[in-house]
Design an enzyme around this catalytic site. Structure first.
Site, PDB file in Angstrom:
ATOM      1  N   ASP A  64       0.879  -1.169   0.000  1.00 63.58           N
ATOM      2  CA  ASP A  64       0.000   0.000   0.000  1.00 63.58           C
ATOM      3  C   ASP A  64       0.917   1.219   0.000  1.00 63.58           C
ATOM      4  O   ASP A  64       1.655   1.444   0.970  1.00 63.58           O
ATOM      5  CB  ASP A  64      -0.891  -0.018   1.253  1.00 63.58           C
ATOM      6  CG  ASP A  64      -1.795   1.212   1.327  1.00 63.58           C
ATOM      7  OD1 ASP A  64      -1.534   2.204   0.622  1.00 63.58           O
ATOM      8  OD2 ASP A  64      -2.755   1.179   2.118  1.00 63.58           O
ATOM      9  N   SER A 143      -0.917  13.902 -14.834  1.00 65.69           N
ATOM     10  CA  SER A 143      -2.124  13.853 -15.668  1.00 65.69           C
ATOM     11  C   SER A 143      -2.312  15.199 -16.346  1.00 65.69           C
ATOM     12  O   SER A 143      -1.796  16.224 -15.876  1.00 65.69           O
ATOM     13  CB  SER A 143      -3.322  13.556 -14.760  1.00 65.69           C
ATOM     14  OG  SER A 143      -4.535  13.836 -15.406  1.00 65.69           O
ATOM     15  N   TYR A 156      -8.618  14.518  -7.313  1.00 64.45           N
ATOM     16  CA  TYR A 156      -7.584  13.906  -8.153  1.00 64.45           C
ATOM     17  C   TYR A 156      -6.648  14.991  -8.701  1.00 64.45           C
ATOM     18  O   TYR A 156      -5.414  14.848  -8.665  1.00 64.45           O
ATOM     19  CB  TYR A 156      -8.288  13.162  -9.296  1.00 64.45           C
ATOM     20  CG  TYR A 156      -7.398  12.500 -10.311  1.00 64.45           C
ATOM     21  CD1 TYR A 156      -6.966  11.190 -10.127  1.00 64.45           C
ATOM     22  CD2 TYR A 156      -7.009  13.163 -11.477  1.00 64.45           C
ATOM     23  CE1 TYR A 156      -6.161  10.569 -11.072  1.00 64.45           C
ATOM     24  CE2 TYR A 156      -6.205  12.553 -12.422  1.00 64.45           C
ATOM     25  CZ  TYR A 156      -5.786  11.257 -12.215  1.00 64.45           C
ATOM     26  OH  TYR A 156      -4.987  10.639 -13.151  1.00 64.45           O
ATOM     27  N   LYS A 160      -2.532  15.356  -8.108  1.00 65.34           N
ATOM     28  CA  LYS A 160      -1.586  15.344  -9.230  1.00 65.34           C
ATOM     29  C   LYS A 160      -0.855  16.686  -9.347  1.00 65.34           C
ATOM     30  O   LYS A 160       0.313  16.740  -9.736  1.00 65.34           O
ATOM     31  CB  LYS A 160      -2.321  15.025 -10.540  1.00 65.34           C
ATOM     32  CG  LYS A 160      -2.907  13.610 -10.603  1.00 65.34           C
ATOM     33  CD  LYS A 160      -1.834  12.551 -10.527  1.00 65.34           C
ATOM     34  CE  LYS A 160      -2.361  11.165 -10.869  1.00 65.34           C
ATOM     35  NZ  LYS A 160      -1.392  10.101 -10.592  1.00 65.34           N
TER      36      LYS A 160
END
Ligand SMILES: NC(=O)c1ccc[n+]([C@@H]2O[C@H](COP(=O)([O-])OP(=O)(O)OC[C@H]3O[C@@H](n4cnc5c(N)ncnc54)[C@H](O)[C@@H]3O)[C@@H](O)[C@H]2O)c1
Length: 251
Positions: A64, A143, A156, A160
């Site tokens: 993890d 991204s 998200y 990023k």
């Protein structure tokens, strides 16, 4: 063939999608590869597949990426098995749909744990190993969400965005200390992986609606870039962000 022969690579989130393609390409090009993921069944299946392709090339570890103690164990195991580390691909990721109004604080923190804390921990404990190994290349999966406004990928985008900035600080730190460790980020547009299939299904959009003009990339498109950044062919490429989106941002 052999573009990364003699190198040891570690790819997180390697049981699926882009990480799986990255690991496969690195093995094909001659590296010894540690693949890690929370998905043990898929990770072990890929380990068997890659070891069948080249015996002894691949080690899978359950990992993890938000766990500090597990990162320390993973690097210790990597050294024991392959003697060092030259390529670190921080790829593991997740996405839960949520806008600035609908996202919960728990969701926000979950994205930061999996995609930002992970890079922090990977570099804190990985840079010393790479330095001792004579240097190498850190590749952070970012991204186009760091360049464009995607309201539905709010948390998200935050995670990023942090990694985009961290990449430059990591690169400059290693350069100023003469570690011979480069660090770059890859900013992919939409690539056909389980993550994108699930997100588009949840959003109620077809793949073609998601990204009409530019289409969807294949995991191998990103893996080819990862091999380049992992190899010495990119030795003068450092602290930069490489967009791979078939022109999406330019539109
Ligand atoms: N597919 C795209 O279009 C796209 C675009 C830009 C960036 N990315 C990034 O590329 C990376 C890979 O995405 P993908 O599309 O292959 O997704 P994917 O869902 O196919 O694969 C992600 C992998 O990460 C693993 N993972 C999730 N949480 C983890 C954790 N806590 N610890 C360890 N492993 C964990 C999952 O088990 C899975 O195997 C992600 O960082 C993603 O944000 C993807």
């Amino acid at each position: 063939m052999g573009r990364v022969s003699g190198k040891v690579a570690l790819v997180t989130g390697a049981a699926s999608g882009l990480g799986k393609a990255d690991a496969s390409a690195l093995v094909r090009e001659g590296a010894s590869v540690v693949i890690t993921d929370i998905n043990e069944a898929a990770g072990r299946a890929l380990e068997a597949e890659l070891n069948a392709a080249r015996a002894g090339s691949t080690l899978f570890l359950v990992h993890d990426v938000s766990s500090e103690s597990r990162w320390q164990e993973v690097f210790a195991e990597t050294r024991r098995r392959f003697g060092g580390l030259h390529v670190l691909v921080n790829n593991a990721g997740m996405v839960v749909i949520g806008t600035p109004e609908s996202a919960t604080l728990d969701q926000f923190h979950a994205h930061l744990r999996v995609m930002t804390d992970s890079v922090f921990l990977a570099c804190k404990y990985g840079i010393p190993v790479m330095k001792e190994s004579g240097g190498g290349s850190i590749i952070n999966m970012c991204s186009t969400a760091t360049h464009l406004g995607y309201p539905v990928f709010y948390a998200y985008s935050a995670a990023k965005g942090a990694v985009r900035s961290m990449t430059k600080a990591i690169a400059v730190h290693c350069q100023m200390n003469n570690y011979n460790v480069r660090c770059n980020s890859i900013h992919a547009g939409a690539i056909e992986t389980p993550m994108v299939v699930k997100a588009t299904a949840e959003l109620g959009m077809s793949m073609s609606v998601y990204n009409t003009a530019v289409g969807l990339g294949k995991p191998e498109d990103v893996a080819n870039l990862v091999v380049y950044l992992a190899s010495d062919e990119s030795r003068f490429v450092n602290a930069t962000e490489i967009v791979i989106d078939n022109g999406l941002i330019a539109q």
